[in-house]
Design an enzyme around this catalytic site. Structure first.
Site, PDB file in Angstrom:
ATOM      1  N   CYS A  67       1.049  -1.154   0.113  1.00 54.63           N
ATOM      2  CA  CYS A  67      -0.035   0.067  -0.041  1.00 54.63           C
ATOM      3  C   CYS A  67       0.728   1.399   0.112  1.00 54.63           C
ATOM      4  CB  CYS A  67      -0.683  -0.170   1.184  1.00 54.63           C
ATOM      5  SG  CYS A  67      -1.988   1.522   1.489  1.00 54.63           S
ATOM      6  N   CYS A 117      -1.017   4.063  -6.243  1.00 52.05           N
ATOM      7  CA  CYS A 117      -1.764   3.526  -5.540  1.00 52.05           C
ATOM      8  C   CYS A 117      -2.022   2.034  -5.933  1.00 52.05           C
ATOM      9  CB  CYS A 117      -3.022   3.985  -5.213  1.00 52.05           C
ATOM     10  SG  CYS A 117      -4.416   3.309  -4.530  1.00 52.05           S
TER      11      CYS A 117
HETATM   12  N1  DGL Z   1      -4.017   0.746  -2.033  1.00 52.00           N
HETATM   13  C1  DGL Z   1      -3.648   1.577  -1.230  1.00 52.00           C
HETATM   14  C2  DGL Z   1      -2.277   2.523  -1.912  1.00 52.00           C
HETATM   15  O1  DGL Z   1      -1.434   2.016  -2.392  1.00 52.00           O
HETATM   16  C3  DGL Z   1      -4.436   2.176  -0.447  1.00 52.00           C
HETATM   17  C4  DGL Z   1      -5.744   2.973  -0.966  1.00 52.00           C
HETATM   18  C5  DGL Z   1      -6.784   3.399  -0.044  1.00 52.00           C
HETATM   19  O2  DGL Z   1      -7.201   2.526   0.541  1.00 52.00           O
HETATM   20  O3  DGL Z   1      -6.992   4.656  -0.169  1.00 52.00           O
HETATM   21  O4  DGL Z   1      -2.356   3.536  -1.587  1.00 52.00           O
END
Ligand code: DGL
Length: 231
Positions: free
Chosen positions: A70, A191
């Site tokens: 993430c 993301c």
């Molecule tokens: N998939 C995550 C990222 O890479 C988080 C996205 C989220 O939950 O806002 O930032």
């Protein structure tokens, strides 16, 4: 070895897929904190609390190395996690700004799509100052609601949210050029939700001439490197 991988939801599966391609014989536990998704709009104290719970969950199930799949959690909490769990090896996922700057023209236009949390993080802006060449342009576009739409929405809802967030974009083709209206040379998928197959193809359709990059393969290489030091 058991490798724990976590994200706020399904996005980190794009990172897990890259790690599994390189290391198919390891064991994996994937933890999606869907009860608290999205992470992108969470204040830092809450985010720290959530990522600690994610790590505790994975450690309790035998994980020996933890991948923060993430960008939001990595850019804001990886130092905190390393301090809190000094004996645990962590690999974080950062927007692939280094790759985008190094592997594009000296005057390339680079667009970073990210959550609000990643977009305002000092870690992202440090990466940009470190790697951007003098004539390159890097625009960071926060995409509020896009990860949440990817997590739970239909393809038309994701598509509508993507058009909404892209309407704020500044990088455009020179006036009168026949190219697409929005024309970065490289789009950084900052993301992990954006690297899943459907959102990625929608983003590619919005930027037909742009190269899309993400941090998945770099994370996989780093996991492979760390595992060797642990055996
Ligand atoms: N998939 C995550 C990222 O890479 C988080 C996205 C989220 O939950 O806002 O930032």
């Amino acid at each position: 070895m058991i490798i724990g991988v976590f994200d706020s939801g399904i996005g980190g599966r794009s990172v897990l897929a890259a790690i599994k391609r390189l290391l198919p014989d390891e064991q994996y536990i994937y933890y999606a904190d869907t009860a608290h998704c999205p992470y992108g709009n969470k204040p830092l104290p809450e985010l720290r609390h959530l990522v600690s719970a994610d790590v505790d969950y994975l450690l309790a199930r035998g994980a020996k190395l933890i991948v923060v799949a993430c960008n939001t959690a990595t850019t804001q909490t990886i130092d905190f996690l390393r301090q809190t769990y000094p004996s645990v090896p962590f690999v974080g996922t950062e927007p692939a700004v280094k790759l985008a700057c190094e592997e594009s023209a000296p005057d390339a236009k680079i667009l970073v799509l990210a959550t609000e949390g990643t977009a305002r993080s000092s870690r992202l802006h440090a990466l940009i100052s470190q790697h951007k060449r003098p004539n390159q342009t890097v625009e960071v576009l926060p995409c509020p609601g896009l990860a949440a739409a990817i997590e739970t929405g239909s393809s038309s809802q994701i598509s509508a949210k993507l058009s909404e967030v892209l309407s704020a974009l500044k990088i455009r083709s020179p006036q009168g050029s026949s190219g697409p209206k929005l024309a970065p040379d490289v789009v950084v998928l900052g993301c992990t939700h954006y690297s899943l197959p459907l959102p990625k193809s929608l983003i590619q359709t919005a930027f037909p001439k742009s190269r899309l990059v993400d941090g998945g393969d770099g994370v996989a290489r780093e996991v492979a490197r760390l595992i060797k030091t642990m055996i």
